[in-house]
Design a protein around this motif. Structure first.
Motif, PDB file in Angstrom:
ATOM      1  N   GLY A 101       0.806  -1.210   0.000  1.00  0.00           N
ATOM      2  CA  GLY A 101       0.000   0.000   0.000  1.00  0.00           C
ATOM      3  C   GLY A 101       0.841   1.264   0.000  1.00  0.00           C
ATOM      4  O   GLY A 101       0.490   2.250  -0.622  1.00  0.00           O
ATOM      5  N   SER A 102       1.967   1.236   0.699  1.00  0.00           N
ATOM      6  CA  SER A 102       2.935   2.341   0.738  1.00  0.00           C
ATOM      7  C   SER A 102       4.148   1.867   1.519  1.00  0.00           C
ATOM      8  O   SER A 102       4.094   0.842   2.220  1.00  0.00           O
ATOM      9  CB  SER A 102       2.340   3.578   1.411  1.00  0.00           C
ATOM     10  N   ALA A 103       5.231   2.636   1.432  1.00  0.00           N
ATOM     11  CA  ALA A 103       6.427   2.301   2.217  1.00  0.00           C
ATOM     12  C   ALA A 103       6.119   2.426   3.700  1.00  0.00           C
ATOM     13  O   ALA A 103       6.575   1.605   4.503  1.00  0.00           O
ATOM     14  CB  ALA A 103       7.593   3.201   1.816  1.00  0.00           C
ATOM     15  N   GLU A 104       5.338   3.429   4.077  1.00  0.00           N
ATOM     16  CA  GLU A 104       4.973   3.603   5.491  1.00  0.00           C
ATOM     17  C   GLU A 104       4.110   2.450   5.977  1.00  0.00           C
ATOM     18  O   GLU A 104       4.278   1.969   7.102  1.00  0.00           O
ATOM     19  CB  GLU A 104       4.273   4.948   5.711  1.00  0.00           C
ATOM     20  N   ALA A 105       3.172   1.983   5.145  1.00  0.00           N
ATOM     21  CA  ALA A 105       2.342   0.834   5.527  1.00  0.00           C
ATOM     22  C   ALA A 105       3.208  -0.415   5.702  1.00  0.00           C
ATOM     23  O   ALA A 105       2.991  -1.212   6.620  1.00  0.00           O
ATOM     24  CB  ALA A 105       1.254   0.593   4.483  1.00  0.00           C
ATOM     25  N   PHE A 106       4.205  -0.569   4.817  1.00  0.00           N
ATOM     26  CA  PHE A 106       5.138  -1.686   4.976  1.00  0.00           C
ATOM     27  C   PHE A 106       5.847  -1.604   6.319  1.00  0.00           C
ATOM     28  O   PHE A 106       5.917  -2.590   7.056  1.00  0.00           O
ATOM     29  CB  PHE A 106       6.177  -1.705   3.846  1.00  0.00           C
ATOM     30  N   LYS A 107       6.392  -0.428   6.659  1.00  0.00           N
ATOM     31  CA  LYS A 107       7.104  -0.266   7.929  1.00  0.00           C
ATOM     32  C   LYS A 107       6.195  -0.586   9.111  1.00  0.00           C
ATOM     33  O   LYS A 107       6.622  -1.224  10.074  1.00  0.00           O
ATOM     34  CB  LYS A 107       7.654   1.152   8.059  1.00  0.00           C
ATOM     35  N   GLU A 108       4.945  -0.157   9.037  1.00  0.00           N
ATOM     36  CA  GLU A 108       3.991  -0.443  10.120  1.00  0.00           C
ATOM     37  C   GLU A 108       3.758  -1.946  10.255  1.00  0.00           C
ATOM     38  O   GLU A 108       3.750  -2.483  11.366  1.00  0.00           O
ATOM     39  CB  GLU A 108       2.671   0.289   9.864  1.00  0.00           C
ATOM     40  N   GLN A 109       3.557  -2.634   9.129  1.00  0.00           N
ATOM     41  CA  GLN A 109       3.321  -4.082   9.169  1.00  0.00           C
ATOM     42  C   GLN A 109       4.560  -4.842   9.646  1.00  0.00           C
ATOM     43  O   GLN A 109       4.471  -5.806  10.411  1.00  0.00           O
ATOM     44  CB  GLN A 109       2.881  -4.576   7.788  1.00  0.00           C
ATOM     45  N   PHE A 110       5.718  -4.413   9.188  1.00  0.00           N
ATOM     46  CA  PHE A 110       6.982  -5.039   9.577  1.00  0.00           C
ATOM     47  C   PHE A 110       7.219  -4.830  11.076  1.00  0.00           C
ATOM     48  O   PHE A 110       7.596  -5.768  11.792  1.00  0.00           O
ATOM     49  CB  PHE A 110       8.112  -4.424   8.750  1.00  0.00           C
ATOM     50  N   THR A 111       6.981  -3.606  11.545  1.00  0.00           N
ATOM     51  CA  THR A 111       7.132  -3.298  12.973  1.00  0.00           C
ATOM     52  C   THR A 111       6.189  -4.151  13.799  1.00  0.00           C
ATOM     53  O   THR A 111       6.585  -4.713  14.838  1.00  0.00           O
ATOM     54  CB  THR A 111       6.885  -1.797  13.226  1.00  0.00           C
ATOM     55  N   LYS A 112       4.952  -4.285  13.359  1.00  0.00           N
ATOM     56  CA  LYS A 112       3.967  -5.111  14.072  1.00  0.00           C
ATOM     57  C   LYS A 112       4.440  -6.567  14.151  1.00  0.00           C
ATOM     58  O   LYS A 112       4.337  -7.208  15.199  1.00  0.00           O
ATOM     59  CB  LYS A 112       2.607  -5.021  13.375  1.00  0.00           C
ATOM     60  N   ALA A 113       4.982  -7.078  13.049  1.00  0.00           N
ATOM     61  CA  ALA A 113       5.491  -8.455  13.044  1.00  0.00           C
ATOM     62  C   ALA A 113       6.674  -8.603  13.996  1.00  0.00           C
ATOM     63  O   ALA A 113       6.793  -9.600  14.711  1.00  0.00           O
ATOM     64  CB  ALA A 113       5.891  -8.865  11.622  1.00  0.00           C
ATOM     65  N   ALA A 114       7.563  -7.592  14.026  1.00  0.00           N
ATOM     66  CA  ALA A 114       8.737  -7.638  14.908  1.00  0.00           C
ATOM     67  C   ALA A 114       8.327  -7.550  16.377  1.00  0.00           C
ATOM     68  O   ALA A 114       8.895  -8.232  17.226  1.00  0.00           O
ATOM     69  CB  ALA A 114       9.710  -6.518  14.547  1.00  0.00           C
ATOM     70  N   LEU A 115       7.334  -6.726  16.665  1.00  0.00           N
ATOM     71  CA  LEU A 115       6.839  -6.632  18.044  1.00  0.00           C
ATOM     72  C   LEU A 115       6.108  -7.908  18.456  1.00  0.00           C
ATOM     73  O   LEU A 115       6.131  -8.297  19.612  1.00  0.00           O
ATOM     74  CB  LEU A 115       5.900  -5.427  18.197  1.00  0.00           C
TER      75      LEU A 115
END
Length: 191
Positions: A101-115
């Motif tokens: 969806g966007s680079a920011e959406a990717f970062k949010e999803q990646f951060t959620k997975a890491a948390l």
């Protein structure tokens, strides 16, 4: 084949204050070196003795796999960091946008997975054979190569990666990680 500690693409003090020299002295200098030393002790006289790390990861199991994968994973992680994080290259930004969806959406999803990854492990951005990007959380020494995927980006979620600088604040470590990503390096890894 004797495996050796890879050279960092920066000086150990360069990532401070986001990642301290002390963290790198332990994480790179001691943890990674221990995996390399263990692997070099385990492979003589085995079918893995002359194989590359990638081949060992895809063929071995048990202690040989764990030490080979941890050597490869750490090397990949350290080579992804930089003291001068840059703008996401257009080609990579377009792929992140089309897949998340966007680079920011990717970062949010990646951060959620890491948390959300329980215990120790790695969270990867990987590509399948068709070039589709996805986020892959892996426990312990997990690596996308074992599934035939191409790794593009990774964050180390083992506590030794962040405990010196952030103690038990995994979220603060992940936030700092985004300021250390070498986006040019990530873009170079795209199929």
């Amino acid at each position: 084949m004797t495996h050796k500690l890879p050279t960092l693409p920066y000086q150990m003090e360069e990532l401070a204050p986001l990642m301290s020299q002390e963290t790198l002295e332990f994480h790179y200098g001691k943890h990674l070196q221990t995996y390399i030393d263990n692997l070099n002790k385990l492979i003589p006289g085995t079918p893995y003795e002359t194989l590359s790390l990638e081949d060992i990861i895809c063929k071995a199991d048990g202690a040989i796999f764990n030490n080979a994968a941890q050597t490869w994973n750490h090397t990949f992680f350290f080579q992804t960091l930089t003291s001068h994080s840059d703008v996401i290259p257009q080609k990579l930004d377009a792929l992140l946008t089309s897949n998340f969806g966007s680079a920011e959406a990717f970062k949010e999803q990646f951060t959620k997975a890491a948390l959300g990854l329980f215990g120790s492990g790695w969270v990867w951005l990987a590509a399948d054979k068709e070039g589709k990007l996805f986020i892959l959380p892996e426990s312990n020494a997990g690596n996308p190569l074992t599934k035939g995927y191409t790794p593009l980006l990774v964050i180390d979620i083992w506590e030794h990666a962040y405990y010196i600088d952030y103690r038990n604040r995994r979220a603060a470590y992940i936030e700092a990680f985004w300021k250390l990503v070498n986006w040019e390096k990530v873009a170079e890894r795209i199929i």
